[in-house]
Design an enzyme around this catalytic site. Structure first.
Site, PDB file in Angstrom:
ATOM      1  CB  THR A 226      41.802  16.256 -38.397  1.00 38.98           C
ATOM      2  OG1 THR A 226      40.538  15.593 -38.618  1.00 38.98           O
ATOM      3  CG2 THR A 226      42.910  15.418 -39.014  1.00 38.98           C
TER       4      THR A 226
ATOM      5  CB  THR B 254      37.874  22.988 -34.942  1.00 40.10           C
ATOM      6  OG1 THR B 254      36.955  22.219 -35.734  1.00 40.10           O
ATOM      7  CG2 THR B 254      37.821  24.450 -35.376  1.00 40.10           C
TER       8      THR B 254
ATOM      9  CG  LEU C  67      35.919  18.754 -45.947  1.00 40.86           C
ATOM     10  CD1 LEU C  67      36.752  19.970 -46.332  1.00 40.86           C
ATOM     11  CD2 LEU C  67      35.903  18.603 -44.430  1.00 40.86           C
TER      12      LEU C  67
ATOM     13  CB  ALA D 101      29.367  13.766 -47.708  1.00 42.65           C
TER      14      ALA D 101
ATOM     15  CG  LEU E 184      24.564  14.013 -44.544  1.00 40.27           C
ATOM     16  CD1 LEU E 184      25.411  12.904 -43.936  1.00 40.27           C
ATOM     17  CD2 LEU E 184      23.207  13.470 -44.987  1.00 40.27           C
TER      18      LEU E 184
ATOM     19  CB  CYS F  33      31.678  14.387 -38.743  1.00 39.74           C
ATOM     20  SG  CYS F  33      32.726  12.954 -38.480  1.00 39.74           S
ATOM     21  CG  PHE F  34      26.908  16.558 -39.051  1.00 41.72           C
ATOM     22  CD1 PHE F  34      27.580  15.622 -39.818  1.00 41.72           C
ATOM     23  CD2 PHE F  34      25.542  16.404 -38.895  1.00 41.72           C
ATOM     24  CE1 PHE F  34      26.917  14.570 -40.422  1.00 41.72           C
ATOM     25  CE2 PHE F  34      24.863  15.356 -39.493  1.00 41.72           C
ATOM     26  CZ  PHE F  34      25.559  14.436 -40.256  1.00 41.72           C
TER      27      PHE F  34
ATOM     28  CG  PHE G 294      26.404  12.721 -31.332  1.00 42.70           C
ATOM     29  CD1 PHE G 294      25.820  12.759 -32.596  1.00 42.70           C
ATOM     30  CD2 PHE G 294      27.456  11.843 -31.121  1.00 42.70           C
ATOM     31  CE1 PHE G 294      26.259  11.931 -33.613  1.00 42.70           C
ATOM     32  CE2 PHE G 294      27.906  11.015 -32.135  1.00 42.70           C
ATOM     33  CZ  PHE G 294      27.309  11.047 -33.389  1.00 42.70           C
TER      34      PHE G 294
ATOM     35  NE  ARG H 282      18.240  14.560 -30.056  1.00 45.63           N
ATOM     36  CZ  ARG H 282      19.083  15.140 -30.913  1.00 45.63           C
ATOM     37  NH1 ARG H 282      18.688  15.402 -32.150  1.00 45.63           N
ATOM     38  NH2 ARG H 282      20.300  15.465 -30.546  1.00 45.63           N
TER      39      ARG H 282
END
Length: 453
Positions: free
Chosen positions: A72, A74, A201, A203, A207, A256-257, A318, A420
């Site tokens: 799914t 964008t 969405l 959650a 984050l 996801c984010f 990532f 990092r």
């Protein structure tokens, strides 16, 4: 599905896909994705009650429960481009399910979808299902790449959303009974369809917001001499806040984010809530700022130019524990450096050369730019002859590298830009490195060279 097959040996689980090469890989010795522990689970159940096949329609027709886990992405064009979710694959899957089904089924949304997608799916199934009864449930996944198998074996919650009707409640109970085979019932949450869809969405957006918040603080730490690690530890001791997702870095990535936060932005806009949309849009804007700020720091530190200089990039995934490069901050950082005419040498222990070249192709379209991208076999090769080293993924091996050896093979002054916070900056400075760590007090060298505008 592999974990479900492991925990429910009497249930036949068939994974179908239209890509035969992908199915062949699932049936072979080298799985198409890397996830710690997954190969062992697959091999334990494959051929017993877990099967992989490209015979999609036959197995969908035979199934009692159909989990739809299609992509799914964008939308890249049309209404909502850049924010809205493209549901073309979902609609195609729903039409196929309706077309081949001759018995009632529970259809489960596993893909992350906009709120009220289930309503559209219900209409497609009802109008194309030849009188077959379907129940649509929302069962979003809350696993994380790199720890997915453990997250599934011992989830903090399982969420099932369904219709408040007799048939809807029965469908929810059917799926609930499957999970209850290994998940404590107090961790199985049932809601209405729209709450389940929105929860996923929300959650991910929450984050992402935490990551952007600590990264915003990291910029202020650098400007004031504070240490973001110390600030995050102090803030995280508050039980109302907690310490997770408060590690400053070069930015969040993954599938996801950003996608889910932008989907939330679009939902707010479509619901006439511009202020709410603006709030969530700023989470993504802050992430973009952090990546560009890192590139500016690299350029400004190295005498305001990296043209013709070799820059080693350690880490392209990532995050550690996965070979996934979707929306990886390393892509944008490399593109920024290439745009400044640097030569970039990339090393990642789990990402193939083909994937790295493919991800950087848009920035390296001209032949001259493409020639400035190299993929190294290890960190030492990547850093040999480099002016600077950028650490962009928190792989454990980068903590244990022989940095004295690396320093000896680099041009001088030798720079380390730790995106990092994995290195001991004090030790590296004693070796002769000029070190930048996100959100940490700056070297005297760097404090006199503010990041370029």
């Amino acid at each position: 599905m592999a974990v479900m097959a492991l925990k429910c040996p009497d249930i036949e689980v068939v994974v179908v896909d239209v890509s035969r090469p992908r199915i062949d890989a699932w049936n072979g010795d080298h799985l198409p994705i890397f996830e710690p522990g997954l190969a062992e689970v697959v091999k334990a159940r494959r051929g017993k009650n877990l099967f992989f096949t490209a015979d999609v329609e036959r197995h969908v027709a035979d199934a009692d429960i159909v989990f739809v886990s299609v992509n799914t992405p964008t939308k890249t064009r049309g209404l909502g481009a850049g924010k809205a979710v493209d549901l073309a694959y979902w609609e195609s899957a729903a039409r196929m399910v309706a077309d081949v089904s001759h018995s009632g089924k529970v259809v489960v949304e596993k893909s992350t979808v906009p709120v009220r997608t289930a309503e559209a799916i219900e209409k497609i199934l009802a109008h194309n299902g030849h009188g077959v009864e379907f129940q649509v449930l929302s069962n979003p996944e809350f696993l994380a790449e790199g720890t997915a198998v453990g997250d599934l074996l011992c989830p903090d919650r399982v969420l099932i959303g369904g219709r408040d009707s007799a048939a809807g409640r029965n469908a929810v109970q059917t799926l609930r009974d499957v999970y209850a085979r290994w998940v404590p019932v107090d961790r199985i949450i049932t809601t209405n369809l729209w709450s389940a869809e929105l929860s996923k969405l929300a959650a991910n957006a929450f984050l992402a917001q935490r990551v952007s918040s600590v990264n915003a603080i990291s910029a202020l730490c650098e400007a004031t001499g504070a240490d973001v690690t110390e600030v995050a530890r102090a803030v995280g001791k508050d039980p109302r806040i907690g310490g997770r997702f408060l590690d400053a870095g070069v930015g969040f990535g993954g599938s996801c984010f950003q996608k889910d936060t932008l989907s939330l932005v679009y939902a707010c806009e479509c619901s006439g809530l511009p202020e709410a949309a603006g709030y969530w849009r700023q989470v993504v804007a802050m992430n973009d700022y952090q990546k560009s700020r890192f590139v500016r720091r690299v350029v400004s530190s190295m005498f305001n130019t990296v043209a013709g200089k070799k820059v080693a990039v350690l880490g392209f995934a990532f995050k550690k524990g996965t070979g996934d490069t979707r929306e990886s901050p390393a892509i944008d950082v490399c593109r920024g450096l290439l745009g400044e005419r640097a030569h970039v040498s990339v090393y990642d222990p789990m990402v193939s050369e083909e994937q790295i070249q493919r991800d950087l192709a848009p920035a390296a379209a001209p032949a001259k730019a493409r020639s400035r991208v190299a993929v190294a076999r290890d960190a030492y090769e990547a850093a040999r002859g480099a002016h600077g080293v950028c650490i962009l993924t928190e792989w454990d091996e980068f903590r244990a590298l022989d940095y004295r050896r690396i320093h000896g093979g680099m041009e001088k002054p030798a720079f380390v830009f730790d995106g990092r916070n994995v290195v001991d900056a004090g030790e590296l400075r004693e070796m002769g490195f000029v070190v930048y760590c996100v959100g940490k007090p700056l070297d005297e060298w760097l404090s006199h060279m503010p990041a370029a505008a």
